[in-house]
Design a protein around this motif. Sequence first.
Motif, PDB file in Angstrom:
ATOM      1  N   UNK A 225      45.427  23.860  74.042  1.00 18.17           N
ATOM      2  CA  UNK A 225      44.850  22.620  74.575  1.00 18.17           C
ATOM      3  C   UNK A 225      45.887  21.844  75.382  1.00 18.17           C
ATOM      4  N   UNK A 226      47.102  21.739  74.842  1.00 15.90           N
ATOM      5  CA  UNK A 226      48.162  21.025  75.550  1.00 15.90           C
ATOM      6  C   UNK A 226      48.555  21.747  76.839  1.00 15.90           C
ATOM      7  N   UNK A 227      48.535  23.081  76.818  1.00 13.40           N
ATOM      8  CA  UNK A 227      48.816  23.831  78.042  1.00 13.40           C
ATOM      9  C   UNK A 227      47.787  23.521  79.119  1.00 13.40           C
ATOM     10  N   UNK A 230      48.446  20.028  80.464  1.00 14.40           N
ATOM     11  CA  UNK A 230      49.626  20.042  81.327  1.00 14.40           C
ATOM     12  C   UNK A 230      49.319  20.669  82.682  1.00 14.40           C
ATOM     13  N   UNK A 231      48.467  21.691  82.672  1.00 16.63           N
ATOM     14  CA  UNK A 231      48.084  22.327  83.938  1.00 16.63           C
ATOM     15  C   UNK A 231      47.315  21.338  84.823  1.00 16.63           C
ATOM     16  N   UNK A 247      47.095  28.397  82.867  1.00 13.05           N
ATOM     17  CA  UNK A 247      48.436  27.991  82.438  1.00 13.05           C
ATOM     18  C   UNK A 247      49.445  29.113  82.619  1.00 13.05           C
ATOM     19  N   UNK A 248      48.985  30.355  82.436  1.00  8.44           N
ATOM     20  CA  UNK A 248      49.899  31.491  82.561  1.00  8.44           C
ATOM     21  C   UNK A 248      50.445  31.613  83.984  1.00  8.44           C
ATOM     22  N   UNK A 249      49.703  31.121  84.968  1.00 12.21           N
ATOM     23  CA  UNK A 249      50.157  31.209  86.354  1.00 12.21           C
ATOM     24  C   UNK A 249      51.077  30.046  86.740  1.00 12.21           C
ATOM     25  N   UNK A 250      51.209  29.071  85.857  1.00 10.27           N
ATOM     26  CA  UNK A 250      51.991  27.878  86.183  1.00 10.27           C
ATOM     27  C   UNK A 250      53.231  27.740  85.311  1.00 10.27           C
ATOM     28  N   UNK A 251      53.621  28.815  84.633  1.00  6.65           N
ATOM     29  CA  UNK A 251      54.735  28.733  83.688  1.00  6.65           C
ATOM     30  C   UNK A 251      56.054  28.380  84.358  1.00  6.65           C
TER      31      UNK A 251
END
Length: 353
Positions: A225-227, A230-231, A247-251
């Motif tokens: 949820x926090x990811x 943040x995205x 989110x995985x693309x914005x790490x």
Amino acid sequence: MTRSAIPDEYLEGYAGILADVCATGRRLTRNELESLRARGERAAEAGLGLRLLVRRHLSAARELSPALSPAGADRVLAAVEQAVDAFAEGYERSQKLAVRREEAARREFIDDLLYGRSDLGRLAERAERFGLLLSRAHAVAVAQGTTPVDDTHPATRQVESALVARFGERRILLTTKDGRLVCIAPGDQDDVLAFFAKQAHAATDGGRVALGRAHPGAGGVVHSYEEALNALDLADRLELEEPVLRAVDLLVYPVLTRDRQAMADLVHNALGPLQAARGGAQPLLDTLTAYFDSGCIAAEAARRLRLSVRALTYRLERIHKLTGTNPADPVHRYTLQTAVIGARLLGWPGNDV
């Protein structure tokens, strides 16, 4: 449920009330009406059907009818109308109270789940009631539109109906939090969140949707949820145009901002000299942003900025002169591009870093 399955306690004294009303022509007293409401509440709590309960009341009145005069029949019908209305009022009041309690319990569970502030063992027990198995990994998607939504918003109902129609009884939880739509699904069911993203984007009139990564356990729901949140925040600060963010693309961005002071130093040293330009740093920073976003293709960057290629080239040369780094040079490009990303994340030059 048959007539015999309705306990007599729910009609206790009812025939006597009708007989007295028939004899005197009076209306039901306040105490009698309140007693009927209380019985209606107890019947609802016991899970008895309202239709069958009303039928029992009507049947009790019909048993008196053969001995009644026309005037007495009118009196009984008026009394039955009052009695059934009071009984149904109590029944409905109990039903509404039960719904409110269920909604409050669901909201409390959602708050505890998304904030991770409850005992994990107890939280897992409560989760099963709402269709989640916290022993599994879950991923969370969050949709944010131009206007806030809540559980009664048309967008919420529209997305929920679409999810139920598509996936039936899968263990999916759809809710709202802080004006956003939230979907929690098993981590191995990417199709659910992808479908949610499509439906939520449409239902919120082009709102943006962010998908967190799958993580195990109750704490994993909070993490995902926090990811997603943040995205959404990154998308606003970086002015990303994509309607669906993963989110995985914005790490890379959390990595870049993990040491805020180091990033601030990079922005200050690499881009600070742009503030000496006529008009300040912002026009040249916008030029770098468009240039890097277009893959360092001058013609495309000029089109995005609505400039001629010659004007864009002049700006790039001005940047080179002020900063000592050449945006067209692959050796310099990484430093400048990282600094530009940092500037957007830190809000520079509007905010002093």
